[in-house]
Write a protein that holds these residues in place. Sequence first.
Motif, PDB file in Angstrom:
ATOM      1  N   CYS A  26      28.341 -31.537  13.389  1.00 48.92           N
ATOM      2  CA  CYS A  26      27.914 -31.864  14.751  1.00 48.92           C
ATOM      3  C   CYS A  26      27.997 -33.370  14.916  1.00 48.92           C
ATOM      4  O   CYS A  26      27.304 -34.111  14.221  1.00 48.92           O
ATOM      5  N   CYS A  31      19.799 -35.122  18.021  1.00 49.49           N
ATOM      6  CA  CYS A  31      18.760 -34.426  18.788  1.00 49.49           C
ATOM      7  C   CYS A  31      17.511 -34.328  17.917  1.00 49.49           C
ATOM      8  O   CYS A  31      17.511 -33.587  16.917  1.00 49.49           O
ATOM      9  N   CYS A  34      16.233 -30.981  16.131  1.00 55.61           N
ATOM     10  CA  CYS A  34      17.383 -30.067  16.038  1.00 55.61           C
ATOM     11  C   CYS A  34      17.035 -28.851  15.188  1.00 55.61           C
ATOM     12  O   CYS A  34      16.470 -28.982  14.105  1.00 55.61           O
TER      13      CYS A  34
HETATM   14  S1  SF4 Z   1      20.657 -29.463  18.586  1.00 59.07           S
HETATM   15 FE1  SF4 Z   1      21.436 -30.115  16.580  1.00 59.07          FE
HETATM   16  S2  SF4 Z   1      23.357 -29.015  16.306  1.00 59.07           S
HETATM   17 FE2  SF4 Z   1      22.843 -28.948  18.511  1.00 59.07          FE
HETATM   18  S3  SF4 Z   1      23.866 -30.743  19.419  1.00 59.07           S
HETATM   19 FE3  SF4 Z   1      21.812 -31.406  18.869  1.00 59.07          FE
HETATM   20  S4  SF4 Z   1      22.018 -32.285  16.824  1.00 59.07           S
HETATM   21 FE4  SF4 Z   1      23.861 -31.040  17.188  1.00 59.07          FE
END
Ligand code: SF4
Length: 168
Positions: A26, A31, A34
């Motif tokens: 990713c 995030c 996550c």
């Molecule tokens: S939630 Fe996790 S896997 Fe999904 S875009 Fe954000 S960082 Fe990437």
Amino acid sequence: MNIADYKRFDVINGPGMRHSIFVSGCSHHSCEGCFNAVSWNFNYGKPYSKDFEDSVIRDLNIDHVKISGLSILGGEPFDNAEGLLYLVHRVKKECTNNNIWIWSGYTFEEICEDEKMKKLLTYCDVLVDGRFIIGQRDLRLKWKGSRNQRIINIQESLKQNKVVLYES
Ligand code: SF4
């Protein structure tokens, strides 16, 4: 492309009973909160193979259980857009249960701006889009983690050239 996980007979990610693929890697990897940080690394998990692809096709065509389709999550599936094309193409051609849901940290609009990512999108039916934002997290939401994310009817959106939400 590496596969972080494959869950058969999954009832959490999308409607009905599905098979779910979690691809590795990713590029957003920012995030906070996550749900699957382990899959940020593009080298995590096992390399995608033709044998694996064949087993997914077989699982979707299983005849003694009602399977609703395939779900593709990550990591970031659209960072693996080229690698996933073989699979989605075969699912649409060879499977009776060929409904494809896909999750992305990119928005629908961002995906449409990129030729390779848009090509993958065109084979799918429903997109859950947008980054996970911890400040907008709501545990009551179905199929998405935070309120900013949208559940999009892809084919209708492409036809109308604007975002059309999926209605369950
Ligand atoms: S939630 Fe996790 S896997 Fe999904 S875009 Fe954000 S960082 Fe990437």
